[in-house]
Design a protein around this motif. Structure first.
Motif, PDB file in Angstrom:
ATOM      1  N   LEU A 196       0.843  -1.189   0.000  1.00 14.79           N
ATOM      2  CA  LEU A 196       0.000   0.000   0.000  1.00 14.79           C
ATOM      3  C   LEU A 196       0.884   1.247   0.000  1.00 14.79           C
ATOM      4  O   LEU A 196       2.065   1.187   0.329  1.00 14.79           O
ATOM      5  N   SER A 197       0.298   2.351  -0.351  1.00 15.14           N
ATOM      6  CA  SER A 197       1.085   3.583  -0.447  1.00 15.14           C
ATOM      7  C   SER A 197       1.513   4.100   0.915  1.00 15.14           C
ATOM      8  O   SER A 197       2.578   4.699   1.054  1.00 15.14           O
ATOM      9  N   SER A 198       0.684   3.885   1.941  1.00 10.35           N
ATOM     10  CA  SER A 198       1.002   4.427   3.262  1.00 10.35           C
ATOM     11  C   SER A 198       0.237   3.657   4.319  1.00 10.35           C
ATOM     12  O   SER A 198      -0.672   2.867   4.020  1.00 10.35           O
ATOM     13  N   ASP A 250      -3.508   4.344   4.260  1.00  8.63           N
ATOM     14  CA  ASP A 250      -4.310   3.510   3.365  1.00  8.63           C
ATOM     15  C   ASP A 250      -4.686   2.193   4.032  1.00  8.63           C
ATOM     16  O   ASP A 250      -5.783   1.662   3.802  1.00  8.63           O
ATOM     17  N   ARG A 251      -3.796   1.677   4.848  1.00  7.71           N
ATOM     18  CA  ARG A 251      -4.090   0.427   5.559  1.00  7.71           C
ATOM     19  C   ARG A 251      -5.270   0.613   6.511  1.00  7.71           C
ATOM     20  O   ARG A 251      -6.134  -0.265   6.640  1.00  7.71           O
ATOM     21  N   LEU A 268      -7.767   2.651   6.070  1.00  5.04           N
ATOM     22  CA  LEU A 268      -8.975   2.699   5.251  1.00  5.04           C
ATOM     23  C   LEU A 268      -9.389   1.310   4.771  1.00  5.04           C
ATOM     24  O   LEU A 268     -10.577   0.966   4.747  1.00  5.04           O
ATOM     25  N   PRO A 295     -11.770   2.078  -1.055  1.00  2.69           N
ATOM     26  CA  PRO A 295     -10.516   2.668  -0.572  1.00  2.69           C
ATOM     27  C   PRO A 295      -9.348   2.204  -1.432  1.00  2.69           C
ATOM     28  O   PRO A 295      -9.465   1.218  -2.170  1.00  2.69           O
ATOM     29  N   PRO A 296      -8.211   2.885  -1.380  1.00  2.00           N
ATOM     30  CA  PRO A 296      -7.032   2.421  -2.124  1.00  2.00           C
ATOM     31  C   PRO A 296      -6.515   1.129  -1.525  1.00  2.00           C
ATOM     32  O   PRO A 296      -6.220   1.058  -0.326  1.00  2.00           O
ATOM     33  N   GLY A 297      -6.408   0.101  -2.343  1.00  5.27           N
ATOM     34  CA  GLY A 297      -5.941  -1.175  -1.835  1.00  5.27           C
ATOM     35  C   GLY A 297      -6.447  -2.315  -2.688  1.00  5.27           C
ATOM     36  O   GLY A 297      -7.293  -2.139  -3.565  1.00  5.27           O
TER      37      GLY A 297
END
Length: 798
Positions: free
Chosen positions: A331-333, A336-337, A339, A386-388
């Protein structure tokens, strides 16, 4: 390949395990970065410029180290860059079409020499764009540079174009706007996102070395997308176009509101796209494809898997088999985890079943690929994931239900359909409100495909001949006049009270006539029951009274329009043409009454009024003939398969009409809108509403469906606010004050609306140079292209 000494071929096919990727070298890109001391300034006037005493911005590599630094532009840099672009535009636009084409073709050879450096640099910066894709873009748009004056006559370049992208936008999406702008003869200022900045600087260096005049292509870097708004303040800038996520696009629209610069956005990042699998599909191929695109480390769109109920159990079983052994996705950060964890927890609380190759670790910026089976269509993690590496799985029973699920998202970027039934595929593709549809494939792109953002996915068309027109303007028209934003309290715009109606004559015989408005196919009063006076051209006596419409009238008109517009759009073009011919005949039969209203309202002679009516009749006949003459078709694509393009209606269009030649201008824009399948809500000129109100008699006797055309009179600003804040209205065409233009640019961002703005003052607007009485071919084409959105369908054959 997997280790064949430990696993048999049968075992490899059972696990679908992917072998280790080959080691890649980045030596060439690293050498280029080292040559520039890993510190970059701007590229302007054909060379690198690094001013002193500027803030620096670091770009991290995949391991967290500093890859390079870029400089944040300040006001002096913006002014210098805009001046360089203006000089470059003069040089570049003065070349012949053949000379511009040859210059772009030379870039193909240059990329052949330095393609490895570009490829490695894109890999280091984690921005997608292969040299072969850029070569295809250059070849395609160099040919359009050659053919511009032949196939697109009577159009001229807009001037200096600013191309802005967000940090998460790919280099390919950026160049899909830069190259057509250059091909049409414009100069370009690129404001790239953080990851695309180094490749953009490299390309600017290569382009200038290949023969582009100095200043034709410039690159400015900054901290965020607000740099694009600062650039738009420069008077040399003529147009801004944006590609990236919606949040930054909205910020750019708001920040540039009132500057007199058209802004178009393509929010291609973060959209939610349906991946539809019918029972007639090759399920194994479909699942291989969806797993490949849904669980990428860095992806521009989110996918929602929609599976026909009859094969859902088989799909889930095959997913479990294929996902076994898949590795966690970075993940980017850590944010993000958080989310992703919240979305998964919400899904489990709603009864969703998880399909994962392994359990998620308690913490860390990694997460296993996860399919959320049994998700609800209205769940937040489905509508805005969410991003993921999450893939919601929904089920449907019929093709109609599949279309409903596919259109449930607020985005309209793309869709993938999997079925061996071509009829089913085409019917579903036509019904989905998206810009791109891939049949038995996904994520296929080519510059020949015109793609419009539907719903919240954009306000312009990219690709194909249709995507060139955003960088051109009709030669007869003048650009939007530059201005400075006024101090405008947006919450109070349009709240000024209308002029009160005061009785001033006891003589019943001298009371002016009261006109109705036209909503839902019926002549009616306004919901408020109030009226407003229509005065003589000199502003003396009262000629008549018209309804003082407001928000509730707009609401009623929209409700009527959305009921009838889908059926009107599905009518054949020839059927729409016959209705327009009938409307022209109706206007001819009411010629005397309508002409009298024009003469009385404008204070012109009867002969002049008759001439305007005659021109209006002719214009309706032109639009009727236009209905079935301009359509999409098959596109020549380099890959195997077939590609189709379809122009589709926008939906419900709000039109605030100009003061100039009120009848002819109204008929011209009305014909363009309904000829292409739209429904309209028109606000006549507040100063000269009588010709439009007299036209209601023509509409009442026509065979147009009730609610297709609505005419609401009242305060221009109040009705502008009502149209801007209605979520169903897709586009607004506006002739009015500069404050109204600024309000619309600031407000029409959620949901996105396509805007066509003309600032006018004291009855004369920026279209003062446009003669409505002349049937310029480019005038009709410009109106037609602003009344449609494009859809591309890709059908592979191998």
């Amino acid at each position: 390949m997997a280790d064949s000494t430990n696993k048999t071929v049968y075992e490899i096919f059972q696990s679908m395990e992917q072998g280790p990727s080959a080691a890649t070298s980045t030596a060439t890109a690293q050498a280029w970065l080292h040559h520039h001391s890993r510190s970059f300034g701007f590229f302007m006037d054909g060379k690198f410029v690094r001013p002193e005493n500027r803030q620096n911005l670091s770009l991290a590599d995949s391991e967290g180290g500093v890859l390079c630094t870029t400089v944040c532009a300040e006001d002096d840099d913006i002014s210098q860059c805009a001046s360089s672009a203006a000089t470059g535009y003069t040089s570049w636009s003065s070349l012949t079409c053949s000379q511009r084409s040859k210059a772009l073709l030379r870039l193909v050879s240059v990329l052949g020499l330095h393609g490895q450096c570009l490829s490695e640099l894109c890999a280091l910066c984690e921005t997608t764009c292969s040299p072969s894709a850029l070569v295809r873009l250059l070849q395609y748009y160099s040919s359009w540079a050659q053919l511009r004056d032949t196939l697109i006559p009577s159009w001229t370049p807009v001037g200096v174009v600013v191309v802005v992208s967000s940090d998460d936008c790919s280099l390919y999406s950026l160049m899909l706007k830069v190259l057509p702008a250059l091909a049409m003869g414009n100069s370009v200022v690129v404001v790239p996102g953080r990851s695309a900045a180094p490749p953009a600087l490299l390309l600017a260096q290569l382009f200038t070395g290949a023969g582009l005049p100095a200043g034709t292509l410039n690159v400015l870097t900054g901290r965020d997308v607000t740099l694009g708004a600062k650039v738009s303040q420069n008077p040399n800038v003529s147009y801004i176009t944006y590609s990236g996520n919606k949040q930054d696009g909205m910020a750019l629209c708001k920040a540039s509101a009132g500057m007199g610069v058209p802004v178009s956005v393509s929010p291609c990042v973060g959209a939610t796209c349906p991946f539809i699998i019918f029972e007639s599909a090759d399920i194994d191929s479909a699942l291989d494809e969806v797993l490949q695109i849904a669980f990428m480390k860095k992806k521009e769109v989110h996918w929602v898997l929609c599976v026909q109920e009859s094969v859902s159990d088989s799909v889930v079983a095959r997913l479990k088999l294929r996902m076994a052994g898949m590795k966690c996705v970075a993940l980017s950060s850590d944010a993000d985890r958080v989310l992703v964890d919240a979305a998964v927890q919400e899904a489990q609380q709603q009864g969703a079943m998880l399909v994962q190759p392994c359990s998620a670790s308690p913490s860390g910026a990694q997460y296993p690929p996860t399919v959320l089976c049994g998700a609800a269509p209205s769940s937040p993690y489905v509508v805005t994931p969410p991003p993921g590496p999450l893939l919601p799985l929904l089920t449907f029973r019929s093709s109609a239900e599949a279309v409903i699920l596919g259109n449930h998202s607020p985005h309209g970027h793309a869709a993938s359909i999997w079925t061996e039934d071509l009829t089913l595929a085409l019917e579903t593709a036509k019904s989905l409100s998206v810009g791109s549809v891939w049949v038995n494939s996904s994520c296929v792109s080519d510059p020949c495909l015109p793609v419009s953002g539907h719903k919240d996915s954009g306000t312009c068309t990219d690709g194909g001949q249709e995507g060139l027109y955003q960088f051109l303007r009709p030669s007869f028209s003048s650009p939007l006049p530059r201005s400075s934003p006024v101090s405008l309290e947006y919450s109070k715009f349009g709240t000024e009270p209308t002029q009160a109606v005061i009785p001033d004559s006891p003589d019943h015989a001298s009371i002016p006539q009261s006109y109705p408005q036209f909503v839902g196919g019926k002549a009616c009063k306004s919901v408020s029951g109030c009226s407003m006076p229509v005065q003589t051209p000199g502003g003396g006596s009262v000629l008549a009274f018209c309804p003082d419409g407001g928000r509730k009238d707009v609401r009623n008109a929209v409700e009527a329009a959305i009921k009838v517009q889908p059926g009107w759009m599905k009518k054949s073009p020839s059927a729409r043409a016959q209705s327009l011919y009938s409307l022209a005949k109706g206007l001819e039969s009411k010629k005397k009454d309508v002409s009298a209203s024009v003469s009385t309202q404008l204070g012109v002679s009867v002969d002049e009024a008759d001439k305007e009516v005659e021109l209006s009749i002719a214009r309706l006949n032109v639009w009727a003939a236009y209905c079935d003459k301009v359509q999409g078709g098959s596109l020549p694509i380099p890959q195997s398969g077939a590609a189709l393009s379809f122009p589709e209606a926008l939906g419900v269009v709000g039109i605030i009409l100009p003061d100039k030649t009120p009848l002819l201008s109204m008929v011209t824009v009305l014909g363009a809108a309904i000829a292409t399948g739209n429904a309209v809500i028109m606000v006549p000129s507040q100063k000269f509403p009588l010709p439009a109100l007299a036209f209601i008699q023509v509409l009442q006797s026509s065979d147009l469906p009730a609610g297709l055309v609505n005419i609401i009179t009242g305060n221009r600003d109040q009705l502008t606010v009502a149209l801007a804040n209605h979520s169903v209205i897709k586009a607004i065409w506006y002739w009015g004050r500069a404050e109204g233009c600024q309000y619309l640019q600031y407000t029409c961002t959620s949901p996105l609306k396509t805007l066509r703005l003309f600032s006018q003052k004291d009855g004369e607007g920026s279209d003062a140079g446009m003669d409505w009485a002349q049937s310029h071919p480019s005038l009709l084409e410009d109106l037609w292209r602003n009344a449609v959105q494009w859809k591309s369908v890709w059908i592979p054959t191998a």
